[in-house]
Write an enzyme that holds these catalytic residues in place. Structure first.
Site, PDB file in Angstrom:
ATOM      1  N   THR A   9       0.808  -1.217   0.000  1.00 19.41           N
ATOM      2  CA  THR A   9       0.000   0.000   0.000  1.00 19.41           C
ATOM      3  C   THR A   9       0.846   1.275   0.000  1.00 19.41           C
ATOM      4  O   THR A   9       0.306   2.376   0.055  1.00 19.41           O
ATOM      5  CB  THR A   9      -0.933   0.034   1.233  1.00 19.41           C
ATOM      6  OG1 THR A   9      -0.145  -0.152   2.411  1.00 19.41           O
ATOM      7  CG2 THR A   9      -1.984  -1.058   1.145  1.00 19.41           C
ATOM      8  N   SER A  49       3.877   3.983  -1.621  1.00 15.61           N
ATOM      9  CA  SER A  49       3.975   4.697  -2.891  1.00 15.61           C
ATOM     10  C   SER A  49       4.430   3.765  -4.003  1.00 15.61           C
ATOM     11  O   SER A  49       3.849   3.742  -5.097  1.00 15.61           O
ATOM     12  CB  SER A  49       4.961   5.867  -2.764  1.00 15.61           C
ATOM     13  OG  SER A  49       4.556   6.772  -1.770  1.00 15.61           O
ATOM     14  N   SER A  82      -0.039  -5.999   3.478  1.00 22.35           N
ATOM     15  CA  SER A  82       0.440  -4.898   4.321  1.00 22.35           C
ATOM     16  C   SER A  82      -0.330  -4.920   5.633  1.00 22.35           C
ATOM     17  O   SER A  82      -1.332  -5.623   5.774  1.00 22.35           O
ATOM     18  CB  SER A  82       0.274  -3.544   3.633  1.00 22.35           C
ATOM     19  OG  SER A  82      -1.091  -3.181   3.552  1.00 22.35           O
ATOM     20  N   LYS A  92      21.016   4.068   1.097  1.00 26.37           N
ATOM     21  CA  LYS A  92      21.538   4.156   2.466  1.00 26.37           C
ATOM     22  C   LYS A  92      22.155   2.840   2.949  1.00 26.37           C
ATOM     23  O   LYS A  92      22.794   2.794   4.005  1.00 26.37           O
ATOM     24  CB  LYS A  92      20.431   4.627   3.409  1.00 26.37           C
ATOM     25  CG  LYS A  92      19.990   6.052   3.121  1.00 26.37           C
ATOM     26  CD  LYS A  92      18.763   6.456   3.893  1.00 26.37           C
ATOM     27  CE  LYS A  92      18.377   7.891   3.566  1.00 26.37           C
ATOM     28  NZ  LYS A  92      18.062   8.104   2.124  1.00 26.37           N
ATOM     29  N   GLU A 144      22.315  11.098   8.769  1.00 29.02           N
ATOM     30  CA  GLU A 144      22.276  11.580   7.389  1.00 29.02           C
ATOM     31  C   GLU A 144      23.678  11.733   6.821  1.00 29.02           C
ATOM     32  O   GLU A 144      24.630  12.029   7.538  1.00 29.02           O
ATOM     33  CB  GLU A 144      21.571  12.943   7.306  1.00 29.02           C
ATOM     34  CG  GLU A 144      20.075  12.862   7.159  1.00 29.02           C
ATOM     35  CD  GLU A 144      19.472  14.204   6.780  1.00 29.02           C
ATOM     36  OE1 GLU A 144      18.503  14.212   6.022  1.00 29.02           O
ATOM     37  OE2 GLU A 144      19.968  15.239   7.262  1.00 29.02           O
TER      38      GLU A 144
END
Length: 340
Positions: free
Chosen positions: A12, A14, A37, A130, A256
């Protein structure tokens, strides 16, 4: 290529929405398409867009990849699994480390076991930039996940089953990404930028789906596919979305990076150039590496090669970003900041 029955975990999200849209468009004869999901509200909303009445092949299964029994039940009769479920918010993973591990690592193990126990033919798992030289827990869990799926090819025995991984950067306009965040914030006249030196890779949802389809069609088992995509400067994105806004530097968040990386220097010794994509080959493949090179007319990259968003050969401009925002971001927003 995709088989008669397909299951997508995290269906569900994007990516899941775009993947389902693509399958229904390109493969109208698919017999069963299972959206697996844990969020019933997202499933309800998605079922309004893709209803079982209009698309009888669709099935909506409530379930968590942490729940091995439920996952195996959902995988009965499935030919292909697309594993997109993950806890992916970097700060949330830092604050709730075991929850990220349970979903991203143990959940990956459950998908592998379900695939081997239920006669699945193909599995493609989604990774992230990442996961290359990770400095945050989210990236570390996804690196573990990547390793599990790649190693699963050595555990499958004589099963007619392949596991592959796809890795790409920030998806334009996806939920939780910087682009919708900037669009919301521009109404306040200030766009918070963590660090003005920051760069990111950029890919559309459709290009991400197409990469998965490529892996399904061409993967021999164990390859990690990486697309050749452009980078953008965070300051150019801010200028494209809020040219009249103040761009306020607020400092980098925990976990980050200034620049993202998808292929590290140590990876280069096993990385080949396929033209539109790179592939990081397994160190001990279950197939002949020379035959793979010949089949794809591939070339090994130079030793020490890296694929880094700050040293990319292809860059978005303010103008190109603006055009893509018009195409990919929620149509309730205009580029000029006016709500439709």
């Amino acid at each position: 290529m995709i088989g008669n029955s397909v299951l997508i975990t995290g269906g569900t999200g994007s990516f899941g929405n775009k993947f389902v849209e693509t399958i229904l468009d390109r493969y109208p004869d698919v017999k069963r398409l299972v959206i697996y999901s844990r969020d019933e509200m997202k499933q309800f909303r998605m079922s309004q867009k893709f209803s079982k009445e209009d698309y009888p092949c669709l099935r909506y299964f409530i379930g968590d990849v942490r729940d091995e029994k439920r996952l195996k039940r959902a995988c009965e009769g499935i030919d292909t699994i697309i594993h997109a479920a993950a806890l992916k918010q970097v700060p949330a993973a830092e604050y709730n480390p075991m929850e990220a591990i349970k979903t991203n690592v143990l959940g990956a193990e459950n998908v592998i076991n379900a695939a081997m126990d239920c006669g699945v033919k193909k599995v493609v798992a989604l990774s992230t930039d990442k996961a290359a030289a990770p400095i945050n827990l989210y990236g570390a869990t996804k690196l573990c996940s990547d390793k599990l799926f790649i190693a699963a090819n050595n555990m499958k025995g004589k099963r007619d089953l392949t596991f592959n991984v796809v890795r790409y950067g920030n998806v334009m306009g996806s939920r939780g990404s910087v682009m919708p965040f900037f669009i919301e914030k521009r109404e306040e006249g200030i766009l918070p930028i963590t660090d003005k030196r920051m760069t990111r890779f950029n890919i559309s949802l459709q290009d991400g789906v197409d990469l998965v389809m490529y892996a399904l069609e061409h993967g021999w088992g164990g390859e990690l596919f990486v697309p050749k995509i452009p980078s953008y400067k965070i300051t150019d994105l801010a200028e494209a979305i809020g040219p009249n806004c103040e761009h306020k530097e607020v400092g980098i968040r925990p976990g980050e990076k200034i620049h993202e990386e998808m292929i590290t220097a140590p990876d280069s010794f096993n990385t080949v150039d396929l033209g539109k994509y790179y592939a990081i080959l397994p160190t001990k493949p279950v197939w002949d590496k020379e035959k793979f090179i010949d089949h794809f007319d591939a070339e090994f990259v130079e030793p020490g090669f890296t694929y880094n968003s700050g040293e990319n050969d292809e860059w978005e401009t303010v103008e190109s970003l603006r055009e893509k925002i018009k195409k990919y971001v929620d149509s309730t927003f205009s580029v000029n900041g006016q709500t439709k």
